[in-house]
Design a protein around this motif. Structure first.
Motif, PDB file in Angstrom:
ATOM      1  N   SER A   1       0.831  -1.442   0.220  1.00 57.26           N
ATOM      2  CA  SER A   1       0.065  -0.222  -0.180  1.00 57.26           C
ATOM      3  C   SER A   1       1.123   1.445  -0.223  1.00 57.26           C
ATOM      4  N   ALA A   2       1.711   1.002   0.874  1.00 53.14           N
ATOM      5  CA  ALA A   2       2.756   2.754   1.452  1.00 53.14           C
ATOM      6  C   ALA A   2       3.698   2.289  -0.267  1.00 53.14           C
ATOM      7  N   TYR A   3       4.054   1.459  -0.785  1.00 53.99           N
ATOM      8  CA  TYR A   3       5.048   1.870  -1.624  1.00 53.99           C
ATOM      9  C   TYR A   3       4.175   2.244  -3.210  1.00 53.99           C
ATOM     10  N   SER A   4       3.010   1.918  -3.426  1.00 56.79           N
ATOM     11  CA  SER A   4       1.668   2.294  -4.506  1.00 56.79           C
ATOM     12  C   SER A   4       1.312   3.567  -4.360  1.00 56.79           C
ATOM     13  N   ARG A   5       0.978   4.154  -3.355  1.00 59.69           N
ATOM     14  CA  ARG A   5       0.357   5.050  -2.665  1.00 59.69           C
ATOM     15  C   ARG A   5       1.581   6.478  -3.353  1.00 59.69           C
ATOM     16  N   ALA A   6       2.657   5.687  -2.386  1.00 61.71           N
ATOM     17  CA  ALA A   6       4.015   6.996  -2.847  1.00 61.71           C
ATOM     18  C   ALA A   6       4.594   7.013  -4.028  1.00 61.71           C
ATOM     19  N   SER A   7       4.244   5.606  -5.308  1.00 63.89           N
ATOM     20  CA  SER A   7       4.656   6.097  -6.885  1.00 63.89           C
ATOM     21  C   SER A   7       3.541   6.969  -7.529  1.00 63.89           C
ATOM     22  N   ARG A   8       2.238   7.413  -7.219  1.00 62.75           N
ATOM     23  CA  ARG A   8       1.349   8.593  -7.479  1.00 62.75           C
ATOM     24  C   ARG A   8       1.450   9.508  -6.716  1.00 62.75           C
ATOM     25  N   PHE A   9       1.673  10.220  -5.256  1.00 64.43           N
ATOM     26  CA  PHE A   9       1.402  10.480  -4.676  1.00 64.43           C
ATOM     27  C   PHE A   9       2.636  12.354  -4.877  1.00 64.43           C
ATOM     28  N   LEU A  10       3.686  11.246  -4.419  1.00 64.96           N
ATOM     29  CA  LEU A  10       5.078  12.415  -4.400  1.00 64.96           C
ATOM     30  C   LEU A  10       5.271  12.919  -6.161  1.00 64.96           C
ATOM     31  N   ARG A  11       4.662  12.080  -7.310  1.00 66.25           N
ATOM     32  CA  ARG A  11       4.459  13.034  -8.531  1.00 66.25           C
ATOM     33  C   ARG A  11       4.000  14.460  -8.441  1.00 66.25           C
ATOM     34  N   ALA A  12       3.454  14.786  -6.703  1.00 62.93           N
ATOM     35  CA  ALA A  12       2.803  16.245  -6.867  1.00 62.93           C
ATOM     36  C   ALA A  12       4.334  17.000  -5.976  1.00 62.93           C
ATOM     37  N   GLU A  13       5.147  16.455  -6.170  1.00 62.98           N
ATOM     38  CA  GLU A  13       6.509  17.507  -5.585  1.00 62.98           C
ATOM     39  C   GLU A  13       6.674  18.688  -6.799  1.00 62.98           C
ATOM     40  N   PRO A  14       7.124  19.568  -6.424  1.00 66.49           N
ATOM     41  CA  PRO A  14       7.443  21.007  -6.982  1.00 66.49           C
ATOM     42  C   PRO A  14       8.269  20.453  -7.595  1.00 66.49           C
ATOM     43  N   GLU A  15       8.482  20.702  -8.564  1.00 60.39           N
ATOM     44  CA  GLU A  15       9.666  20.267  -9.586  1.00 60.39           C
ATOM     45  C   GLU A  15      11.121  21.275  -8.995  1.00 60.39           C
ATOM     46  N   GLY A  16      12.474  20.570  -9.384  1.00 66.83           N
ATOM     47  CA  GLY A  16      13.470  20.908  -8.441  1.00 66.83           C
ATOM     48  C   GLY A  16      13.892  20.819  -6.914  1.00 66.83           C
ATOM     49  N   LEU A  17      12.784  20.040  -6.727  1.00 60.01           N
ATOM     50  CA  LEU A  17      13.138  19.808  -4.452  1.00 60.01           C
ATOM     51  C   LEU A  17      14.219  18.779  -4.905  1.00 60.01           C
ATOM     52  N   LYS A  18      15.285  19.097  -3.870  1.00 61.44           N
ATOM     53  CA  LYS A  18      16.306  18.906  -3.685  1.00 61.44           C
ATOM     54  C   LYS A  18      15.865  17.504  -2.755  1.00 61.44           C
ATOM     55  N   HIS A  19      16.907  16.837  -2.254  1.00 58.94           N
ATOM     56  CA  HIS A  19      16.545  15.997  -1.691  1.00 58.94           C
ATOM     57  C   HIS A  19      17.940  15.480  -1.201  1.00 58.94           C
ATOM     58  N   TYR A  20      18.009  15.492   0.342  1.00 57.98           N
ATOM     59  CA  TYR A  20      18.650  15.187   1.249  1.00 57.98           C
ATOM     60  C   TYR A  20      19.143  13.767   1.529  1.00 57.98           C
ATOM     61  N   PHE A  21      19.891  12.609   2.136  1.00 59.67           N
ATOM     62  CA  PHE A  21      20.518  11.326   2.330  1.00 59.67           C
ATOM     63  C   PHE A  21      19.725  11.954   4.334  1.00 59.67           C
ATOM     64  N   PRO A  22      19.014  10.157   4.191  1.00 57.38           N
ATOM     65  CA  PRO A  22      18.603   9.027   4.121  1.00 57.38           C
ATOM     66  C   PRO A  22      17.163   9.297   2.651  1.00 57.38           C
ATOM     67  N   ASP A  23      16.610  10.084   2.424  1.00 57.55           N
ATOM     68  CA  ASP A  23      15.840   9.810   1.428  1.00 57.55           C
ATOM     69  C   ASP A  23      16.615   9.845   0.115  1.00 57.55           C
ATOM     70  N   MET A  24      16.925   8.632  -0.941  1.00 61.84           N
ATOM     71  CA  MET A  24      17.377   9.038  -1.895  1.00 61.84           C
ATOM     72  C   MET A  24      17.469  10.092  -3.014  1.00 61.84           C
ATOM     73  N   GLY A  25      15.978  10.706  -3.025  1.00 61.40           N
ATOM     74  CA  GLY A  25      15.443  11.203  -4.600  1.00 61.40           C
ATOM     75  C   GLY A  25      14.931  10.395  -5.693  1.00 61.40           C
ATOM     76  N   CYS A  26      15.097   9.153  -5.200  1.00 64.09           N
ATOM     77  CA  CYS A  26      14.656   7.748  -6.802  1.00 64.09           C
ATOM     78  C   CYS A  26      13.307   9.078  -7.173  1.00 64.09           C
ATOM     79  N   ASP A  27      13.078   8.143  -8.634  1.00 62.33           N
ATOM     80  CA  ASP A  27      11.402   8.807  -9.247  1.00 62.33           C
ATOM     81  C   ASP A  27      10.848   7.579  -8.579  1.00 62.33           C
ATOM     82  N   PRO A  28       9.377   8.642  -8.726  1.00 61.29           N
ATOM     83  CA  PRO A  28       8.522   7.920  -7.630  1.00 61.29           C
ATOM     84  C   PRO A  28       7.658   6.771  -8.282  1.00 61.29           C
ATOM     85  N   LYS A  29       8.299   7.045  -9.712  1.00 65.55           N
ATOM     86  CA  LYS A  29       7.966   5.326 -10.652  1.00 65.55           C
ATOM     87  C   LYS A  29       8.337   4.025  -9.936  1.00 65.55           C
TER      88      LYS A  29
END
Length: 820
Positions: A523-551
């Protein structure tokens, strides 16, 4: 809480827990300790040693089977559970739960000692070292009892029966659970952790063993009769049913408000959380508050809805800043012993990670505060990095205890996670360490000083549990750097510390793959794959967030689902097993496994549009109804019929660290009813209504005990749920954009359906389940690669073919409900 009526056993039970030692001295009396039957973590840090002898990991225990260098080995050596394997070389003559042990107890007319725990349980480890590795204690157990070990994660059915007894008879419970049974498996007396010797007015384990032995020898008939009485009372109390097939008027409409009002009374406005220390995350409370926010917002009560949302958001912010959050490696520990979410019990459980990731995703969707998105990512990336089977399943837990980096032969709680100020400076260098220390409250003398509850026995002197005591803006202001420079520096520091920490001895990994918990992760991974596409373009990610493509998260979700289907599901018998470790467990799947997996697969379908997952949902639901549904009384039993060692079947309702199977099942049924057309949809709705009729008394009595169940009542109460149909070529970018837009509005009642009318599998599936939807998809505008239909209030709006138009339509047509 249900309490047992007076039994002849009561006087004997009191004597079991009376120590043989003389009365306490005045000095001892001042050092009050909780009783042995208190919650295990209430006992924690207040009894027993702070460290334990190194134990064998599951792999080393297994390897020891050949060329065994151990002095002792027992039947647990042939088991697959990591917890049972940890005890395979105890001098105790352990048996697994099963007929061999039961037959021996009956043949020799001996009572059974049942010990239940799990491999990452700190106080289970302590009791093993103190008692189960003791030759003296082992002799008493081997001479007087038949000793059985149970992994509660592998056999939750056994655990729940006897935990219900311990809670009802003693007023509390926890693990390790220690219960004495008749040879017929009826309970005699039970508790949790016992120290080996009498101390501070508490009985030692050896004293308890002697008392049970004495009572068994002199009062067998009384104990057997009392055990029969206990089981009868528990079975009656747990056998909820409803003659009415409908929920009483007003209950469904009022459930969320009633639960929210009870939770809000205990809200900690200063530090977050619904209650005081120890503070548990309990994500179902957040589910409830977000649903309450939605209802208030729909009713036009802006100030009240804002308050409900702020409570949920603030709670998650406080947890994310606290030491319960692993800032270096991602994910969350089990709970905090203090009010500040600071010093945790350090074990990490999959069910916490998955539910918390979903909670952060939901709040992100409402607030668009990227902090919540980044925390969701750091949880999911932690699981993907450290907790994933090579073929896709997610492991169950990491232990709280590990060897200290200094090379000690003893394990200590939190050793893998805590830091000295010098270590941090050595790894980061003086300049970076200064900024990092200021941000994460690192002190030379250690930082576990925020509360007297944080470290009452000075276990962490000189050690630091990282916690953000100041905001990023405060750190920026203090050191004169930009926000981006400071965030980048802190991310680099976390990554360096993570690399350094990875060289330390790791905590034990429980590498079981449990179906129910993997359902939560799907459930969590499925929803993240769509919800996180709402993140603003150019948002920077910092470890331990790996900044992967939501897909990429959708790929993870599909791998988990495939692992469960390939490894833990018998397709020919259409049956789930409980778990997998090298091979499927002997334990069957329980209600939680079916219900949680169905919920995850429904989310996976809505994210991916692949009807193979939805087809499996209907197959699993049919099996769940066959195995667990009470067709006469309503609701689901936790276990299937047929296991004579399970003395009665329970219908669970409590939404605790994990939601109850009935709460999840009710929501599943309502979701399925919104998908299906005709008699099948009607049947799902009727079963949901009957289920909810069973538990409406609990909502009226104590709604805050069943937050997710209250959400299910609320789903039932919504007069017209929004249905979004995206039709067209699933491979097109336009189709994908419409599906993503459909997910970007927080609406827990909406259903998202994807149909490609040129795809034979889609046509076949929807022709069987909902031909009306298929007809809509087939009649879409021929020049469009994809269109979206939004249907609500018994009407459908004109289809739209671009994401911006769909966004405007979804914004404009928010569902309205009666005033809350």
């Amino acid at each position: 809480m249900f309490r047992l009526r007076h039994l002849p056993l009561a006087a004997a039970a009191a004597s079991f827990f009376r120590p043989a030692a003389p009365a306490r001295s005045s000095l001892q009396a001042k050092k009050r300790k909780p009783p042995a039957f208190a919650f295990a973590r209430t006992v924690a840090r207040a009894a027993g040693p702070d460290a334990m002898a190194d134990k064998h990991s599951a792999s080393s225990a297994t390897a020891a089977g050949s060329g065994d260098k151990h002095k002792h080995s027992n039947r647990l050596l042939h088991e697959n559970s990591p917890y049972l394997l940890q005890h395979a070389h105890n001098p105790v003559d352990w048996y697994p739960w099963g007929e061999e042990a039961f037959a021996k107890a009956k043949a020799e007319d001996k009572p059974i000692f049942l010990s239940v725990g799990y491999s990452t349980c700190h106080w289970c480890h302590v009791m093993e070292v103190e008692s189960f590795e003791s030759e003296e204690v082992a002799k008493l157990l081997n001479d007087w009892f038949v000793s059985i070990k149970v992994d509660r994660e592998e056999r939750p059915d056994v655990d729940k029966i006897y935990m219900t007894f311990v809670q009802a008879s003693q007023g509390g419970g926890g693990w390790p659970m220690s219960v004495f049974l008749t040879p017929e498996l009826k309970p005699i007396v039970g508790g949790t952790y016992f120290p080996p010797e009498d101390n501070y007015g508490r009985p030692g384990f050896k004293t308890v063993l002697r008392r049970v032995k004495e009572n068994w020898d002199s009062r067998k008939a009384v104990l057997r009769n009392a055990g029969d009485n206990v089981i009868q009372q528990l079975a009656e109390a747990m056998a909820a049913c409803a003659t009415s097939l409908q929920v009483s008027g007003g209950v469904a409409e009022q459930a969320v408000q009633l639960c929210a009002s009870q939770l809000m009374k205990g809200f900690d406005a200063k530090l977050g959380g619904f209650g005081s220390a120890p503070k548990f995350p309990r994500p179902v409370e957040l589910n409830l508050m977000l649903r309450y926010y939605k209802r208030l917002d729909q009713a036009g009560k802006a100030s009240l809805s804002k308050k409900a949302l702020e409570m949920a958001s603030f709670n998650l912010q406080c947890m994310a800043r606290g030491g319960m959050h692993d800032h270096v490696g991602g994910g969350f520990h089990r709970y905090s012993v203090d009010d500040y979410w600071h010093v945790p019990h350090f074990e990490k459980m999959l069910y916490d990670q998955a539910q918390l990731a979903n909670a952060y995703l939901d709040v992100y969707l409402v607030t668009r505060d990227t902090m919540h998105a980044c925390v969701a990512r750091d949880i999911l990336d932690y699981l993907n990095r450290d907790m994933t089977h090579p073929e896709g399943g997610i492991f169950s837990a990491e232990d709280a205890d590990s060897l200290e980096p200094s090379g000690s032969s003893k394990k200590k709680e939190g050793a893998f996670y805590v830091w000295t100020a010098k270590e941090i400076e050595d790894v980061l260098g003086k300049d970076r360490a200064q900024i990092f220390a200021a941000h994460y409250y690192v002190r030379e003398q250690g930082n576990c000083n925020l509360s007297r509850m944080s470290d009452p026995h000075n276990e962490f002197l000189g050690k630091n549990v990282l916690i953000e005591r100041q905001s990023l803006a405060d750190t920026v202001a203090k050191f004169g750097k930009t926000v981006e420079e400071t965030a980048d520096l802190l991310g680099q520091c976390r990554e360096l510390l993570h690399a350094h920490r990875s060289k330390r001895p790791r905590p034990h990994l429980d590498d079981k793959v449990i179906v129910a918990w993997n359902g939560l992760a799907i459930s969590a991974y499925s929803r993240a794959s769509r919800f996180l596409r709402a993140e603003p373009e150019g948002l920077k990610h910092y470890f331990p967030d790996m900044g992967c493509d939501p897909k990429d998260y959708l790929i993870v979700a599909e791998r988990i689902a495939k692992f469960v289907k390939d490894k833990i599901y018998n397709a020919s018998a259409k049956r789930l097993q409980r778990s997998y470790r090298k091979s499927p467990s002997q334990a069957p799947g329980f209600l939680d496994d079916y219900a949680f997996l169905i919920a995850g697969l429904l989310d996976l379908y809505e994210a991916s549009g692949d009807t193979k997952w939805l087809a499996w949902v209907f197959e699993l639901q049919e099996v769940q109804d066959h195995l667990f549904l009470d067709k006469e009384g309503g609701g689901y039993f936790s276990t299937a019929e047929g296991d004579s060692s399970i003395l009665f079947r329970m219908k669970e309702d409590y939404d605790g660290a994990e939601p109850s199977g009935n709460s999840v099942a009710a929501i599943n049924l309502l979701r399925l009813a919104s998908i299906c057309h005709g008699e099948e949809g009607k049947l799902f709705l009727e079963r949901a209504q009957h289920l909810l009729a069973v538990f409406e008394g609990k909502v009226k009595e104590l709604a805050m005990a069943v937050p997710l169940m209250c959400c299910a009542y609320d789903v039932l109460a919504v007069p017209s749920k929004r249905q979004i149909l995206v039709a067209g070529a699933k491979t097109s970018g336009e189709f994908d954009a419409l599906v993503t837009t459909s997910h970007l509005f927080f609406d827990p009642d909406s259903t998202i359906i994807q149909i490609d009318p040129e795809l034979p599998s889609d046509v076949e599936f929807w022709q069987a389940k909902n031909p009306m939807l298929l007809a809509m998809a087939q009649g879409k505008a021929p020049k469009s690669k994809a269109v979206a239909f939004v249907c609500q209030d018994f009407k459908c709006y004109a289809p739209v073919s671009d994401a911006a138009a769909l966004e405007r339509l979804l914004n404009k047509n928010k569902s309205k409900v009666a005033a809350v």
